[in-house]
Design a protein around this motif. Structure first.
Motif, PDB file in Angstrom:
ATOM      1  N   ASP A 256       0.439   4.938  -8.534  1.00  0.00           N
ATOM      2  CA  ASP A 256       0.815   3.556  -8.241  1.00  0.00           C
ATOM      3  C   ASP A 256       0.884   3.307  -6.739  1.00  0.00           C
ATOM      4  O   ASP A 256       0.527   2.220  -6.256  1.00  0.00           O
ATOM      5  CB  ASP A 256       2.160   3.217  -8.890  1.00  0.00           C
ATOM      6  CG  ASP A 256       2.044   2.979 -10.388  1.00  0.00           C
ATOM      7  OD1 ASP A 256       0.904   2.826 -10.882  1.00  0.00           O
ATOM      8  OD2 ASP A 256       3.085   2.956 -11.074  1.00  0.00           O
ATOM      9  N   LEU A 257       1.338   4.302  -5.994  1.00  0.00           N
ATOM     10  CA  LEU A 257       1.356   4.173  -4.543  1.00  0.00           C
ATOM     11  C   LEU A 257      -0.065   4.019  -4.010  1.00  0.00           C
ATOM     12  O   LEU A 257      -0.319   3.238  -3.086  1.00  0.00           O
ATOM     13  CB  LEU A 257       2.035   5.390  -3.910  1.00  0.00           C
ATOM     14  CG  LEU A 257       2.276   5.317  -2.401  1.00  0.00           C
ATOM     15  CD1 LEU A 257       3.207   4.158  -2.051  1.00  0.00           C
ATOM     16  CD2 LEU A 257       2.855   6.628  -1.889  1.00  0.00           C
ATOM     17  N   GLU A 258      -0.996   4.727  -4.631  1.00  0.00           N
ATOM     18  CA  GLU A 258      -2.405   4.615  -4.246  1.00  0.00           C
ATOM     19  C   GLU A 258      -2.918   3.200  -4.493  1.00  0.00           C
ATOM     20  O   GLU A 258      -3.669   2.640  -3.687  1.00  0.00           O
ATOM     21  CB  GLU A 258      -3.237   5.626  -5.023  1.00  0.00           C
ATOM     22  CG  GLU A 258      -4.725   5.614  -4.692  1.00  0.00           C
ATOM     23  CD  GLU A 258      -5.035   5.981  -3.250  1.00  0.00           C
ATOM     24  OE1 GLU A 258      -6.068   5.528  -2.742  1.00  0.00           O
ATOM     25  OE2 GLU A 258      -4.232   6.711  -2.625  1.00  0.00           O
ATOM     26  N   LEU A 259      -2.506   2.590  -5.602  1.00  0.00           N
ATOM     27  CA  LEU A 259      -2.905   1.214  -5.904  1.00  0.00           C
ATOM     28  C   LEU A 259      -2.338   0.241  -4.875  1.00  0.00           C
ATOM     29  O   LEU A 259      -3.016  -0.706  -4.452  1.00  0.00           O
ATOM     30  CB  LEU A 259      -2.455   0.824  -7.311  1.00  0.00           C
ATOM     31  CG  LEU A 259      -3.182   1.496  -8.478  1.00  0.00           C
ATOM     32  CD1 LEU A 259      -2.511   1.142  -9.806  1.00  0.00           C
ATOM     33  CD2 LEU A 259      -4.653   1.078  -8.514  1.00  0.00           C
ATOM     34  N   LEU A 260      -1.108   0.470  -4.456  1.00  0.00           N
ATOM     35  CA  LEU A 260      -0.509  -0.395  -3.450  1.00  0.00           C
ATOM     36  C   LEU A 260      -1.238  -0.271  -2.109  1.00  0.00           C
ATOM     37  O   LEU A 260      -1.466  -1.275  -1.420  1.00  0.00           O
ATOM     38  CB  LEU A 260       0.969  -0.063  -3.269  1.00  0.00           C
ATOM     39  CG  LEU A 260       1.898  -0.411  -4.434  1.00  0.00           C
ATOM     40  CD1 LEU A 260       3.330  -0.005  -4.107  1.00  0.00           C
ATOM     41  CD2 LEU A 260       1.836  -1.890  -4.774  1.00  0.00           C
ATOM     42  N   THR A 261      -1.596   0.951  -1.741  1.00  0.00           N
ATOM     43  CA  THR A 261      -2.324   1.131  -0.481  1.00  0.00           C
ATOM     44  C   THR A 261      -3.706   0.497  -0.565  1.00  0.00           C
ATOM     45  O   THR A 261      -4.214  -0.044   0.425  1.00  0.00           O
ATOM     46  CB  THR A 261      -2.447   2.619  -0.101  1.00  0.00           C
ATOM     47  OG1 THR A 261      -3.149   3.330  -1.135  1.00  0.00           O
ATOM     48  CG2 THR A 261      -1.082   3.245   0.090  1.00  0.00           C
ATOM     49  N   GLU A 262      -4.307   0.536  -1.747  1.00  0.00           N
ATOM     50  CA  GLU A 262      -5.606  -0.113  -1.932  1.00  0.00           C
ATOM     51  C   GLU A 262      -5.462  -1.628  -1.787  1.00  0.00           C
ATOM     52  O   GLU A 262      -6.304  -2.290  -1.173  1.00  0.00           O
ATOM     53  CB  GLU A 262      -6.175   0.229  -3.310  1.00  0.00           C
ATOM     54  CG  GLU A 262      -7.577  -0.279  -3.566  1.00  0.00           C
ATOM     55  CD  GLU A 262      -8.649   0.462  -2.788  1.00  0.00           C
ATOM     56  OE1 GLU A 262      -9.802  -0.006  -2.786  1.00  0.00           O
ATOM     57  OE2 GLU A 262      -8.341   1.517  -2.181  1.00  0.00           O
ATOM     58  N   ALA A 263      -4.377  -2.177  -2.347  1.00  0.00           N
ATOM     59  CA  ALA A 263      -4.137  -3.615  -2.233  1.00  0.00           C
ATOM     60  C   ALA A 263      -3.950  -4.022  -0.776  1.00  0.00           C
ATOM     61  O   ALA A 263      -4.455  -5.067  -0.333  1.00  0.00           O
ATOM     62  CB  ALA A 263      -2.914  -4.011  -3.053  1.00  0.00           C
ATOM     63  N   ILE A 264      -3.223  -3.212  -0.014  1.00  0.00           N
ATOM     64  CA  ILE A 264      -3.038  -3.509   1.406  1.00  0.00           C
ATOM     65  C   ILE A 264      -4.379  -3.467   2.126  1.00  0.00           C
ATOM     66  O   ILE A 264      -4.707  -4.344   2.936  1.00  0.00           O
ATOM     67  CB  ILE A 264      -2.056  -2.517   2.051  1.00  0.00           C
ATOM     68  CG1 ILE A 264      -0.659  -2.662   1.452  1.00  0.00           C
ATOM     69  CG2 ILE A 264      -2.002  -2.728   3.564  1.00  0.00           C
ATOM     70  CD1 ILE A 264       0.313  -1.585   1.882  1.00  0.00           C
ATOM     71  N   THR A 265      -5.173  -2.457   1.811  1.00  0.00           N
ATOM     72  CA  THR A 265      -6.482  -2.302   2.441  1.00  0.00           C
ATOM     73  C   THR A 265      -7.392  -3.491   2.153  1.00  0.00           C
ATOM     74  O   THR A 265      -8.183  -3.913   3.010  1.00  0.00           O
ATOM     75  CB  THR A 265      -7.156  -1.006   1.956  1.00  0.00           C
ATOM     76  OG1 THR A 265      -6.307   0.103   2.251  1.00  0.00           O
ATOM     77  CG2 THR A 265      -8.502  -0.789   2.638  1.00  0.00           C
TER      78      THR A 265
END
Length: 210
Positions: free
Chosen positions: A27-36
């Motif tokens: 889920d943290l990876e998904l959040l970082t993808e959203a920021i990117t």
């Protein structure tokens, strides 16, 4: 009502986090993808994002955030730091990325590069810092929406001393400034504010269709 709107109604600025719950790595990876994937002016993304899990570092930062408990209780602390100044390299680096990603010869982008530089590089340092901070806030908005969509709690935070944050995180030497914070994790059952009705202006008072 759509699931997305339901999730936006569910979210609130979490005041007390459950210290026993951590955001799963996927889920943290998904959040970082959203920021990117956040939009920014010209696609330049003139900011850096620090995601801090280290508790010792967060304890050092907490006094500079008015002692707010979210800094250490949340699963992660997110620091969005805007560039305080920049030169032509900001545009050049971006267009090199465009060239490589889209397979466009760099010479075909020279006209666009000249146009972009005439708009952003010529700004004063004060205007540059203001502009880049605005871009960081767009990324914050994307983070908050993505977190809500994943049923991850978040609290955007402007209550902090940027000078102290910059010093502790060593941002000054990197030409960066702490623009805004967000703490992310999972709400505590003891956080009474989760039960408050959401207060917003009515659509009639806020939005005008012309």
């Amino acid at each position: 009502m759509s699931k997305y709107i339901d999730n936006l109604n569910w979210r609130y600025a979490t005041k007390k986090f459950d210290v026993t719950k951590k955001i799963p790595s996927e889920d943290l990876e998904l959040l970082t993808e959203a920021i990117t994937l956040s939009p920014s002016s010209y696609g330049l993304q003139p900011y850096k994002v620090l995601i801090i899990e280290d508790q010792d570092l967060r304890k050092k930062l907490q006094p500079a955030a008015w002692g707010q408990s979210q800094i250490t209780e949340a699963s992660h602390l997110v620091v969005l730091a805007n560039l305080t100044s920049f030169g032509e390299e900001l545009v050049d680096d971006h267009l090199n990325n465009v060239s490589e990603t889209r397979g466009i010869p760099s010479e075909n982008l020279e006209g666009y590069a000249t146009f972009m530089k005439s708009k952003v590089v010529t700004m004063s340092d004060e205007d540059k810092a203001t502009w880049t901070a605005k871009q960081a806030y767009i990324a914050l908005g994307n983070l908050l929406s993505a977190a809500a969509d994943l049923k991850i709690d978040a609290c955007p935070m402007e209550g902090f001393d940027a000078v102290e944050f910059n010093d502790i995180l060593g941002l000054n030497s990197k030409n960066l400034n702490t623009a805004v914070l967000a703490t992310i994790g999972y709400r505590s059952e003891e956080d009474e504010t989760q039960h408050y009705k959401k207060v917003r202006k009515s659509k009639e008072n806020l939005i005008t269709l012309i």
